[in-house]
Design a protein around this motif. Structure first.
Motif, PDB file in Angstrom:
ATOM      1  N   PHE A 178     -40.664 -14.237 -13.138  1.00  0.00           N
ATOM      2  CA  PHE A 178     -40.151 -12.961 -12.655  1.00  0.00           C
ATOM      3  C   PHE A 178     -39.648 -12.139 -13.833  1.00  0.00           C
ATOM      4  O   PHE A 178     -39.219 -12.694 -14.853  1.00  0.00           O
ATOM      5  CB  PHE A 178     -39.022 -13.181 -11.650  1.00  0.00           C
ATOM      6  CG  PHE A 178     -39.531 -13.663 -10.315  1.00  0.00           C
ATOM      7  CD1 PHE A 178     -39.918 -12.750  -9.342  1.00  0.00           C
ATOM      8  CD2 PHE A 178     -39.645 -15.021 -10.049  1.00  0.00           C
ATOM      9  CE1 PHE A 178     -40.400 -13.184  -8.113  1.00  0.00           C
ATOM     10  CE2 PHE A 178     -40.129 -15.462  -8.827  1.00  0.00           C
ATOM     11  CZ  PHE A 178     -40.519 -14.547  -7.856  1.00  0.00           C
ATOM     12  N   THR A 179     -39.707 -10.811 -13.680  1.00  0.00           N
ATOM     13  CA  THR A 179     -39.183  -9.919 -14.709  1.00  0.00           C
ATOM     14  C   THR A 179     -38.080  -9.047 -14.115  1.00  0.00           C
ATOM     15  O   THR A 179     -38.096  -8.729 -12.928  1.00  0.00           O
ATOM     16  CB  THR A 179     -40.284  -9.014 -15.302  1.00  0.00           C
ATOM     17  OG1 THR A 179     -40.932  -8.302 -14.240  1.00  0.00           O
ATOM     18  CG2 THR A 179     -41.309  -9.833 -16.070  1.00  0.00           C
ATOM     19  N   LEU A 180     -37.127  -8.664 -14.965  1.00  0.00           N
ATOM     20  CA  LEU A 180     -35.992  -7.812 -14.620  1.00  0.00           C
ATOM     21  C   LEU A 180     -36.114  -6.588 -15.524  1.00  0.00           C
ATOM     22  O   LEU A 180     -35.905  -6.684 -16.732  1.00  0.00           O
ATOM     23  CB  LEU A 180     -34.699  -8.582 -14.902  1.00  0.00           C
ATOM     24  CG  LEU A 180     -33.371  -7.880 -14.712  1.00  0.00           C
ATOM     25  CD1 LEU A 180     -33.098  -7.651 -13.234  1.00  0.00           C
ATOM     26  CD2 LEU A 180     -32.254  -8.730 -15.310  1.00  0.00           C
ATOM     27  N   ASN A 181     -36.517  -5.458 -14.944  1.00  0.00           N
ATOM     28  CA  ASN A 181     -36.972  -4.309 -15.739  1.00  0.00           C
ATOM     29  C   ASN A 181     -35.988  -3.137 -15.700  1.00  0.00           C
ATOM     30  O   ASN A 181     -35.732  -2.587 -14.630  1.00  0.00           O
ATOM     31  CB  ASN A 181     -38.320  -3.841 -15.204  1.00  0.00           C
ATOM     32  CG  ASN A 181     -39.351  -4.960 -15.180  1.00  0.00           C
ATOM     33  OD1 ASN A 181     -40.031  -5.198 -16.168  1.00  0.00           O
ATOM     34  ND2 ASN A 181     -39.446  -5.667 -14.061  1.00  0.00           N
ATOM     35  N   HIS A 182     -35.468  -2.757 -16.882  1.00  0.00           N
ATOM     36  CA  HIS A 182     -34.533  -1.631 -16.997  1.00  0.00           C
ATOM     37  C   HIS A 182     -35.321  -0.397 -17.417  1.00  0.00           C
ATOM     38  O   HIS A 182     -36.048  -0.451 -18.419  1.00  0.00           O
ATOM     39  CB  HIS A 182     -33.484  -1.904 -18.069  1.00  0.00           C
ATOM     40  CG  HIS A 182     -32.735  -3.185 -17.870  1.00  0.00           C
ATOM     41  ND1 HIS A 182     -33.317  -4.426 -18.053  1.00  0.00           N
ATOM     42  CD2 HIS A 182     -31.466  -3.425 -17.501  1.00  0.00           C
ATOM     43  CE1 HIS A 182     -32.420  -5.364 -17.803  1.00  0.00           C
ATOM     44  NE2 HIS A 182     -31.296  -4.786 -17.459  1.00  0.00           N
TER      45      HIS A 182
END
Ligand SMILES: [Zn+2]
Length: 170
Positions: free
Chosen positions: A114-118
């Motif tokens: 999973f990625t956490l994208n800002h």
């Protein structure tokens, strides 16, 4: 993505039913977590247009993408975003605001996490626009005439661009 061996002592893990569940080592007791990987990107906006880049590499090769990428160890999302913008477009930018944080999943060649994208809204203040190795083209799109959703790389980017359009009109 689950590990095959304990990173602490090298003992082989038993097969797991859930791919992202924490894995506890029966030998040393250490638990391995499979957290989302942090990323940061930039919505480079000028005159109601946004700069998108055409991906030259998988995944989503040939799709329009928002400039950005994975953060380095210990790197703040804002600093990572500025670094990626410089690398991918040659531009120096100024931050206007943080648009938001978006979840996604990244799967390629056996990698699956999973990625956490800002995402930051920024404006160009200098530099010269040029494409990097992993980018085959770039284009300024009018906020009202963005690429079709099936031409946009990564699921979450469709929501990001929708949110940007609403923010720019609001
Ligand atoms: Zn172990």
């Amino acid at each position: 993505m689950a590990f095959n061996f304990c990173p602490n002592c090298g003992t082989k893990y038993l097969a797991r039913a859930k791919p992202f569940a924490p894995q506890k080592c029966a030998q040393c007791g250490r638990t391995s977590y499979h957290n989302s990987k942090p990323c940061a990107g930039a919505l480079i906006v000028k005159d109601q247009r946004v700069l998108l880049v055409l991906r030259a590499v998988e995944p989503f090769k040939g799709c329009w993408d928002i400039p950005g990428g994975f953060l380095e160890a210990g790197e703040h999302p804002r600093a990572g975003m500025l670094r990626e913008v410089k690398e991918e477009t040659g531009l120096a930018v100024r931050v206007i605001e943080l648009l938001g944080v978006y979840m996604d999943r990244y799967a390629l060649d056996g990698d699956d996490f999973f990625t956490l994208n800002h995402y930051y809204i920024v404006e160009p203040i200098g530099g010269t626009l040029r494409a990097a190795d992993d980018v085959s083209a770039y284009r300024w799109f009018s906020i009202d005439a963005l690429p079709r959703e099936n031409e946009i790389a990564f699921e979450h980017a469709k929501i990001v661009l929708r949110d940007l359009r609403e923010r720019q009109k609001g």
